[in-house]
Design an enzyme around this catalytic site. Sequence first.
Site, PDB file in Angstrom:
ATOM      1  N   ARG A 198      35.882  30.019  33.951  1.00 23.41           N
ATOM      2  CA  ARG A 198      36.226  31.409  33.624  1.00 23.41           C
ATOM      3  C   ARG A 198      37.638  31.494  33.067  1.00 23.41           C
ATOM      4  O   ARG A 198      37.927  32.290  32.167  1.00 23.41           O
ATOM      5  CB  ARG A 198      36.105  32.280  34.880  1.00 23.41           C
ATOM      6  CG  ARG A 198      34.669  32.519  35.301  1.00 23.41           C
ATOM      7  CD  ARG A 198      34.605  33.055  36.713  1.00 23.41           C
ATOM      8  NE  ARG A 198      35.428  34.220  36.888  1.00 23.41           N
ATOM      9  CZ  ARG A 198      36.016  34.582  38.044  1.00 23.41           C
ATOM     10  NH1 ARG A 198      35.853  33.851  39.121  1.00 23.41           N
ATOM     11  NH2 ARG A 198      36.739  35.656  38.106  1.00 23.41           N
TER      12      ARG A 198
ATOM     13  N   HIS B  20      42.840  38.577  53.372  1.00 25.68           N
ATOM     14  CA  HIS B  20      43.006  38.026  52.025  1.00 25.68           C
ATOM     15  C   HIS B  20      43.724  39.057  51.165  1.00 25.68           C
ATOM     16  O   HIS B  20      43.368  40.233  51.172  1.00 25.68           O
ATOM     17  CB  HIS B  20      41.647  37.699  51.384  1.00 25.68           C
ATOM     18  CG  HIS B  20      41.787  37.237  49.963  1.00 25.68           C
ATOM     19  ND1 HIS B  20      42.109  35.937  49.649  1.00 25.68           N
ATOM     20  CD2 HIS B  20      41.719  37.905  48.789  1.00 25.68           C
ATOM     21  CE1 HIS B  20      42.209  35.825  48.330  1.00 25.68           C
ATOM     22  NE2 HIS B  20      41.971  37.000  47.784  1.00 25.68           N
TER      23      HIS B  20
HETATM   24  N1  URA Z   1      41.079  34.862  43.052  1.00 20.38           N
HETATM   25  C1  URA Z   1      39.952  34.148  43.268  1.00 20.38           C
HETATM   26  O1  URA Z   1      39.863  33.395  44.234  1.00 20.38           O
HETATM   27  N2  URA Z   1      38.937  34.272  42.397  1.00 20.38           N
HETATM   28  C2  URA Z   1      38.989  35.089  41.332  1.00 20.38           C
HETATM   29  O2  URA Z   1      38.033  35.164  40.604  1.00 20.38           O
HETATM   30  C3  URA Z   1      40.164  35.830  41.117  1.00 20.38           C
HETATM   31  C4  URA Z   1      41.197  35.696  41.996  1.00 20.38           C
END
Ligand code: URA
Length: 433
Positions: free
Chosen positions: A174, A88
């Site tokens: 968020r 990732h």
């Molecule tokens: N990428 C994500 O998947 N979640 C986050 O909170 C920030 C970046």
Amino acid sequence: MASVEAFDAVDLIRTKRDGGELSGDAIAWLVDAYTRGYVADEQMSAMTMAIFLNGMSRAEIRDLTMAMIASGERMDFSGLGKPTTDKHSTGGVGDKITLPLMPLVATFGVAVPQLSGRGLGHTGGTLDKLESIPGWRATLSNEEMFAQLRDEGGVICAAGSGLAPADRKLYALRDITGTVEAIPLIASSIMSKKIAEGTGALVLDVKFGSGAFMRETERARELAQTMVELGADAGVATSALLTNMHVPLGRTIGNANEVRESVEVLAGGGPADVRELTVALATEMLALAGQDDVDVAAALDDGRAMDTWRRVIRAQGGDPDAPLPEAREQHVVTADRDGVLVEQQALPFGVAAWRLGAGRARKEDPVQHAAGIELHAKPGDAVRAGEPLFTLSADEPERFARALESVEGAWRIGDPGDPVDDGGPLVLERITA
Ligand code: URA
């Protein structure tokens, strides 16, 4: 009779607001109650702001991650009969590494279930890039994914909506409440999806520098450390590389042109930084899956990784030999003097590619696959007056002005011997639990 809720959201918000610690049961209830709509958005907003301001303990972050995993399905590749490993990246400008990386690792008999996303804002999405290949299909059923992993060893496809649905809801909240940048929330968001995806090992490419989500190295390190610990707590062998995102990665930014550059790397060529990072991440992924001491670079040079690429692209309906889309219009920017390119800032070039049409502003927008930027010189290269420095490509020429505005002042030609502002080494350090 209405069921009795185990906790009261306001009590939990007060606890976190006042610097207290939430129990595992409280966190599990909160995430579940928010996912089913019992805890309201305004209550969860207050909670995420309390977390943003007061942080979370390691146990709280682990419990939050596990609760988000439990909100959806958890995939299981144990029946494949081979180890699985994934990567990732926290995202950056010109970051196309997944494309050469997946087939490279799969070449060594380790399966790579790479569930990916689309781009939003200035960082591109792996699926958008691959969709520039005629016929290539991003959406696979779980059965198709499993079969492809078994037969070809690798898959890059869209993450299904069943993985960590609580994270999707929480992330959207968020995003509109100024609470994206909290490390406990970022770490649990990323790791809940990756752990739910069922990989046995995971390498995190955590970027620092002006074009990265985490600009300061110290914050990137803290995020990496937190995620590596979450992986270990969940039984997933996890490590992280802290890598430099001060300048764009490679010489292309966009979709089709990033596929072209990835294929060059798979053919044993390509820009040195893209090859170096691909080899470093593949080496790390294979080591975590139990294969130490393999000559990863040899599989780029002798065509094995390219053979795997062609098979996995075909398996998803793509034609690896089909011409990639070309933009209708180009605008070339040339050097105004002899010298050395000493600066090329990632973020403004990423924004310029986005303004050319390579990225999207809203998630429902289409991307223009041929739009993007080719960088003819990289920091440290000698340049001559009149030579091309970079080329902008777009289908609509009216996009050039705004893209040029974005890169104004973002590159600089100095004299030989001037310091080169490249942010330092490409791979800064390796982080383990
Ligand atoms: N990428 C994500 O998947 N979640 C986050 O909170 C920030 C970046």
